[in-house]
Scaffold this active site. Structure first.
Site, PDB file in Angstrom:
ATOM      1  CE1 TYR A 193      15.777  12.340  20.850  1.00  0.00           C
ATOM      2  CE2 TYR A 193      13.755  11.133  21.313  1.00  0.00           C
ATOM      3  CZ  TYR A 193      14.455  12.327  21.229  1.00  0.00           C
ATOM      4  OH  TYR A 193      13.823  13.516  21.534  1.00  0.00           O
ATOM      5  CB  SER A 244      11.586  12.435  24.401  1.00  0.00           C
ATOM      6  OG  SER A 244      10.822  11.894  23.341  1.00  0.00           O
TER       7      SER A 244
END
Length: 198
Positions: free
Chosen positions: A79, A66
């Site tokens: 995350y 990501s």
């Protein structure tokens, strides 16, 4: 998988979850689940399939990380930690393969901005023309092209290459101002996430 189809030559680690809470508000169980899904799964799949790739000196490891794995984001601490780990893990294994002389094993690390899958529903960029939500089909096409070209890192959209460069050359205070200007300090404020299925 090994019993049903045999050795795997392309491994794509794509699973991911997000809590969407600040670190202080994240229950320990959700933090652990984020780590289990977003990074520990990479360890276990590599353990299962990499030995056969090494033996054959052939394979491709694809890590769908990501943009939050290269630039920290307010409200995504667990995350970001898991995605930074995914990037570092993939880079390290790539170096291990190079040192072993396993030139037939390739690595592609993918760091996209938000993909419009529902996972980050509610999150919007302050400048959507520069940092748009990405369509899954577009991302999949770019990933396939990167794999065919043995591209080692793919950042989407392309402006992320510039932002990553700035992060590494600018002082932290200036980087924070830059992130604020782009709206990234408050991008999770309107987070809803994917609706749970009954």
């Amino acid at each position: 998988v090994k019993k049903e189809v045999g050795d795997v030559t392309i491994l794509v680690n794509n699973a991911g979850i997000v809590t969407g809470k600040t670190f202080i508000d994240s229950p320990e169980s959700l933090v652990e689940k984020s780590m289990e899904v977003n990074i520990m799964a990479h360890f276990w799949t590599y353990k299962a399939f990499l030995p056969a790739m090494v033996a054959a000196n052939h394979g491709h490891l694809v890590s769908i990380a990501s943009a939050a794995g290269i630039i920290g984001v307010n409200g995504l601490s667990d995350y970001c930690a898991s995605k930074f780990a995914a990037v570092g893990f993939a880079e390290s294994v790539d170096l291990e393969m190079r040192v072993l002389g396993k030139s037939g094993i390739k690595t592609t690390i993918v760091c996209p901005y938000f993909i419009n899958t529902g996972m980050f529903d509610g999150c919007r960029s302050k400048w959507p023309r520069l940092l748009p939500g990405l369509e899954p089909e577009f991302v999949a096409e770019k990933i396939m092209t990167a794999i065919r070209r043995d591209q080692e890192i793919l950042l989407l959209p392309r402006i992320l290459y510039f932002l990553l460069f700035l992060k590494h050359v600018l002082p932290v205070k200036l980087t924070v101002l830059f992130l604020d200007y782009f709206g990234n300090l408050h991008i999770m404020d309107s987070f809803k996430g994917r609706a749970k299925k009954d």
